[in-house]
Scaffold this motif. Structure first.
Motif, PDB file in Angstrom:
ATOM      1  N   SER A   9      14.411  32.098  79.623  1.00  0.00           N
ATOM      2  CA  SER A   9      14.534  32.409  78.198  1.00  0.00           C
ATOM      3  C   SER A   9      15.237  31.285  77.451  1.00  0.00           C
ATOM      4  N   LEU A  10      16.278  30.720  78.075  1.00  0.00           N
ATOM      5  CA  LEU A  10      16.993  29.602  77.458  1.00  0.00           C
ATOM      6  C   LEU A  10      16.058  28.422  77.249  1.00  0.00           C
ATOM      7  N   GLY A  11      15.253  28.102  78.271  1.00  0.00           N
ATOM      8  CA  GLY A  11      14.314  26.987  78.154  1.00  0.00           C
ATOM      9  C   GLY A  11      13.299  27.190  77.040  1.00  0.00           C
ATOM     10  N   ILE A  12      12.785  28.412  76.912  1.00  0.00           N
ATOM     11  CA  ILE A  12      11.830  28.713  75.833  1.00  0.00           C
ATOM     12  C   ILE A  12      12.528  28.647  74.483  1.00  0.00           C
ATOM     13  N   LEU A  34      23.707  34.226  76.152  1.00  0.00           N
ATOM     14  CA  LEU A  34      22.332  34.048  76.603  1.00  0.00           C
ATOM     15  C   LEU A  34      21.529  35.343  76.560  1.00  0.00           C
ATOM     16  N   LYS A  35      22.211  36.477  76.631  1.00  0.00           N
ATOM     17  CA  LYS A  35      21.498  37.744  76.430  1.00  0.00           C
ATOM     18  C   LYS A  35      21.043  37.876  74.974  1.00  0.00           C
ATOM     19  N   ILE A  36      21.862  37.395  74.058  1.00  0.00           N
ATOM     20  CA  ILE A  36      21.468  37.384  72.645  1.00  0.00           C
ATOM     21  C   ILE A  36      20.303  36.419  72.436  1.00  0.00           C
ATOM     22  N   THR A  82      14.713  35.255  71.214  1.00  0.00           N
ATOM     23  CA  THR A  82      13.496  34.600  71.683  1.00  0.00           C
ATOM     24  C   THR A  82      12.348  35.598  71.794  1.00  0.00           C
ATOM     25  N   ALA A  83      12.652  36.811  72.225  1.00  0.00           N
ATOM     26  CA  ALA A  83      11.616  37.847  72.327  1.00  0.00           C
ATOM     27  C   ALA A  83      11.002  38.145  70.964  1.00  0.00           C
ATOM     28  N   VAL A  84      11.825  38.192  69.922  1.00  0.00           N
ATOM     29  CA  VAL A  84      11.320  38.421  68.562  1.00  0.00           C
ATOM     30  C   VAL A  84      10.398  37.277  68.146  1.00  0.00           C
ATOM     31  N   ARG A  86      12.983  28.068  89.234  1.00  0.00           N
ATOM     32  CA  ARG A  86      12.215  29.159  88.621  1.00  0.00           C
ATOM     33  C   ARG A  86      12.363  29.160  87.104  1.00  0.00           C
ATOM     34  N   GLY A  87      13.592  28.996  86.631  1.00  0.00           N
ATOM     35  CA  GLY A  87      13.847  29.065  85.199  1.00  0.00           C
ATOM     36  C   GLY A  87      13.174  27.961  84.422  1.00  0.00           C
TER      37      GLY A  87
END
Length: 479
Positions: free
Chosen positions: A38-41, A168-170, A175-177, A252-253
């Protein structure tokens, strides 16, 4: 990690106490591979919403497609090398640590400073885009851009101060939005796709064609815009010390993020120009939103407009994180003033976060031009890419038996190609904006002067990145 006898001498620096590192420690085990992905995206996703499309204006649609494929190959091959090196040397210094072991203190300093410049300028550039976006939505129209920029720095630097897991959870949620906004765009624009729209720019130079209206020179000029669709994904390894299982999580990330970005980048490039036309897309300020409006999808455009702001926020938020970790690692090892690496009770580098946030805010408020700032960041990034690819090549040749949790398919062949492409990319930044590239080169040179004049004599020999190099030297000496 306990350094071998003679570490301080081998590294050419002093050995600091246990208390020194206790005041400079990050929270381990806070991040899994999903959050790393998610961080990478998040680093990159704002590039899908704006900026990349100007490459069509420089090179035509096919020229931009070539730029996307070439720069995509550069990033993919480099990311595979980074996955290998970060699984073998999981430390917050990431690229600086890899180059330090491969090329010594000078190579480490040059790489680390280039990465630091990139991640200091990126949030400054993105913050100007956020302010413009907010005003374009008709929100807070009476509030100056500098005040909006300052608000975002205060809020999101503050969130980072709370803790990396929480931050990073935020990032994951934001990122999902942004991903939902991209999917909505793909679904809305796809029915309007017409292949003829991709080539509706008339030849603009001697030798230009319908396929390449700006000739081969236009392809070179489009390369930096191909970079915008991947810029900063290489920052994932900077979270290595906070990963639960870096040998497994880092590959993986970062690879998962890269593959996702290749798909989203290809879709926005094909569908934006194929729906609204290449000529229109090449000049659009907000290409996805403007394209939807152009084809009569107004309500969906409004949704993408608002949700798309999350993409800018995600990239802003994540680049603030990476800048602080690079400053932390360089400071902890003595390359930068040591006060920058002090961490608080939440195990976050609060001094680095505040100082870099203040510098980035000042850059944004003074320059007030996101395009110039982003071009400056691209130059610094390309320098670091060349150095990191070279690090992988050297380490594979000099240390083939190093323990690695992941090995790059094809060995040094792929990173050699990426190294060559990164050199071409450095040249292309001067073709597009020589002033911006020159300014960044001057800052990089000033930091190297500081290194040679002061910091190289005050390095911390038992900092993690320096220990990796010390272990190599000790093994060579024993051998």
């Amino acid at each position: 990690m306990t350094p071998p006898a003679g570490t301080a001498v081998l590294c050419g620096g002093t050995a600091e106490s246990k208390e020194y590192f206790e005041k400079r420690s990050l929270k381990k085990g806070s991040v899994n591979w999903v959050l790393l992905m998610s961080l990478g995206i998040a680093y990159v996703i704002s590039g899908d919403f704006s900026g990349w499309n100007y490459g069509i204006g420089y090179g035509g649609w096919l020229g931009m497609l070539i730029a996307f494929l070439v720069m995509g190959a550069m990033y993919l091959f480099m990311v595979l090398g980074l996955a290998e090196m970060s699984s073998a040397m999981p430390a917050a210094g990431a690229g600086y640590g890899f180059a330090r072991r491969a090329m010594g203190k000078v190579g480490g300093a040059l790489t680390g400073f280039a990465i630091l410049i990139e991640y200091t300028i990126c949030p400054a550039a993105i913050s100007t885009f956020i302010a413009a976006y907010v005003h374009a939505l008709g929100l807070f129209s009476d509030v100056p851009s500098a005040a909006i920029i300052g608000f975002f720095f205060i809020v999101f630097v503050g969130i980072h101060l709370i803790g990396v897991g929480e931050a990073l959870k935020i990032v994951f949620g934001i990122t999902a939005v942004a991903m939902v906004a991209l999917i909505a765009f793909f679904v809305g624009i796809a029915p309007h796709f017409d292949a003829a729209n991709l080539f509706n720019i008339a030849p603009a130079v001697d030798g230009g064609t319908t396929l390449l209206p700006f000739g081969l020179g236009g392809v070179l000029s489009a390369l930096p815009f191909g970079i915008w669709l991947f810029l900063a994904v290489e920052g994932v390894p900077l979270a290595a010390e906070e990963s639960a299982d870096p040998k497994r999580d880092m590959p993986r990330g970062i690879i998962g993020a890269m593959l996702t970005l290749m798909v989203t980048g290809a879709l926005v490039l094909i569908l934006t120009a194929g729906g609204a036309g290449a000529e229109f897309a090449g000049t659009a300020a907000a290409p996805l939103v403007d394209a939807l409006n152009e084809v009569g999808e107004g309500p969906l455009a409004t949704f993408v407009n608002y949700a798309g702001l999350a993409g800018l926020v995600a990239s802003f938020f994540s680049t603030v994180f990476s800048g602080s970790r690079q400053a932390f690692a360089l400071s902890r090892a003595g390359y930068l003033p040591k006060f920058l690496s002090v961490t608080g009770s939440r195990k976050t580098p609060y001094v680095a976060l505040i100082v870099l946030g203040a510098i980035a805010f000042a850059l944004a408020a003074i320059v007030q031009n996101g395009d110039i700032l982003l071009n400056m960041a691209v130059f610094a990034a390309c320098v670091s890419y060349a150095m990191m690819n070279l690090s992988h090549i050297i380490l594979r040749k000099k240390e083939p038996d190093m323990e690695r949790g992941f090995k790059t398919p094809g060995g040094i062949v792929l990173t050699s190609i990426s190294f060559a492409l990164s050199l071409v990319a450095i040249v292309s930044t001067f073709v597009v904006d020589a002033f911006a590239a020159g300014c960044t080169l001057a800052v990089l040179a000033a930091l190297m002067v500081y290194f040679f004049a002061y910091s190289r004599k005050h390095l911390v020999g038992n900092a993690p990145e320096e220990e990796f190099a010390a272990l190599k030297a000790a093994e060579a000496e024993l051998g």
